[in-house]
Design an enzyme around this catalytic site. Structure first.
Site, short mmCIF file in Angstrom:
data_model
loop_
_atom_site.label_atom_id
_atom_site.label_comp_id
_atom_site.label_asym_id
_atom_site.label_seq_id
_atom_site.Cartn_x
_atom_site.Cartn_y
_atom_site.Cartn_z
N VAL A 198 0.84 -1.35 -0.01
CA VAL A 198 0.04 0.11 0.15
C VAL A 198 0.72 1.29 -0.07
O VAL A 198 0.64 2.25 -0.57
CB VAL A 198 -0.83 -0.06 1.34
CG1 VAL A 198 -1.77 1.40 1.20
CG2 VAL A 198 -1.88 -1.11 1.11
N ASP B 81 -6.89 1.98 5.10
CA ASP B 81 -8.19 1.04 5.38
C ASP B 81 -8.76 1.34 6.71
O ASP B 81 -9.43 0.53 7.09
CB ASP B 81 -7.32 -0.15 5.58
CG ASP B 81 -7.03 -1.12 4.32
OD1 ASP B 81 -7.43 -0.59 3.18
OD2 ASP B 81 -5.82 -1.53 4.32
#
Length: 256
Positions: free
Chosen positions: A34, A119
């Site tokens: 990420v 997230d």
């Protein structure tokens, strides 16, 4: 207001902006997959990226950025003092420890630094969308944290409908605008510049814009004064205001 109608308010969205981070310091915490995507986005936007992550936590792409000195790297775990630098304008975290991520979020709030905690939508001042890039063209699709995969699917669908040469056409338009600002500087010329450029974009095809040469741009700019937009074919054939003679004020012109 009589019978005027206005758009209905539809809450729950985000204010989608193009955030200018060129030469601004952005702190990234974490070095996994990420983080790799976040770092690439930042470097594409010419940001100055500072990365904090233990060396053994770097994925291959992030390690490549570090090894090629594309980021300022600190081989360690995040510490609260890492936010003491007043030059930091944004913080992105991409680590697997929810509690550690929340601590970073709270520290950023105390220091009034915009942050994105990967997230964890409630702990984000902004979201990353799915982006299509073609030269200067960027199109972002956001689901406001509801479905990142769906954003990717929608973005691909939109991109598939775009002409393959649209990025090149936009690049040419940008070059023409710069030349126009030199030819007709000053705020008083602003409205006329905008209207004339709109005419060019509407009347010329993408293929015309891609084909436009530096000489074509110079010839086209000759029609700014009288506020007309000849076609590319007319420019090539020399059948247009070729030419136009100006008195310097862009107020009138005569044909010779």
């Amino acid at each position: 207001m009589g019978g005027a109608t206005f758009p209905e308010i539809e809450g729950g969205g985000s204010l989608i902006l193009a955030w200018q981070v060129k030469n601004k310091k952005v702190l990234v915490v974490g070095g996994g997959e990420v983080a790799a995507g976040r770092i690439l986005n930042l470097l594409n936007a010419d940001a100055k990226v500072t990365l904090i992550s233990p060396r053994d936590g770097l994925n291959p792409e992030v390690a490549y950025r570090v090894d090629h000195e594309q980021v300022e790297y600190h081989d360690k775990k995040f510490e609260p003092s890492d936010l003491d630098d007043p030059a930091i304008t944004m913080v992105l975290t991409a680590i697997d420890d929810p509690e550690a991520s929340s601590r970073v979020w709270k520290l950023c709030k105390e220091k009034r630094i915009a942050a994105n905690i990967a997230d964890v939508p409630p702990e984000c001042d902004f979201y990353f969308g799915s982006v299509h890039r073609d030269g200067p063209l960027q199109i972002m699709v956001s689901t406001n944290g509801n479905g990142p995969k769906m954003a990717n699917i929608v973005r691909r669908r939109i991109a598939a409908t775009l002409p393959p040469n649209i990025g090149a056409a936009i690049t040419k338009v940008g070059a023409l605008r710069k030349k126009l600002r030199v030819l007709a500087p000053g705020d008083e010329q602003g409205p006329k510049r905008m209207k004339w450029m709109t005419k060019v974009c509407v009347q010329w095809t993408l293929e015309d814009l891609c084909e436009m040469s530096e000489q074509d741009m110079d010839d086209l700019l000759q029609s700014f004064g009288p506020d007309v937009v000849p076609s590319l074919e007319e420019l090539k054939l020399g059948e247009t205001p070729g030419q136009w003679q100006f008195d310097g004020s862009f107020g009138w012109a005569c044909v010779i």
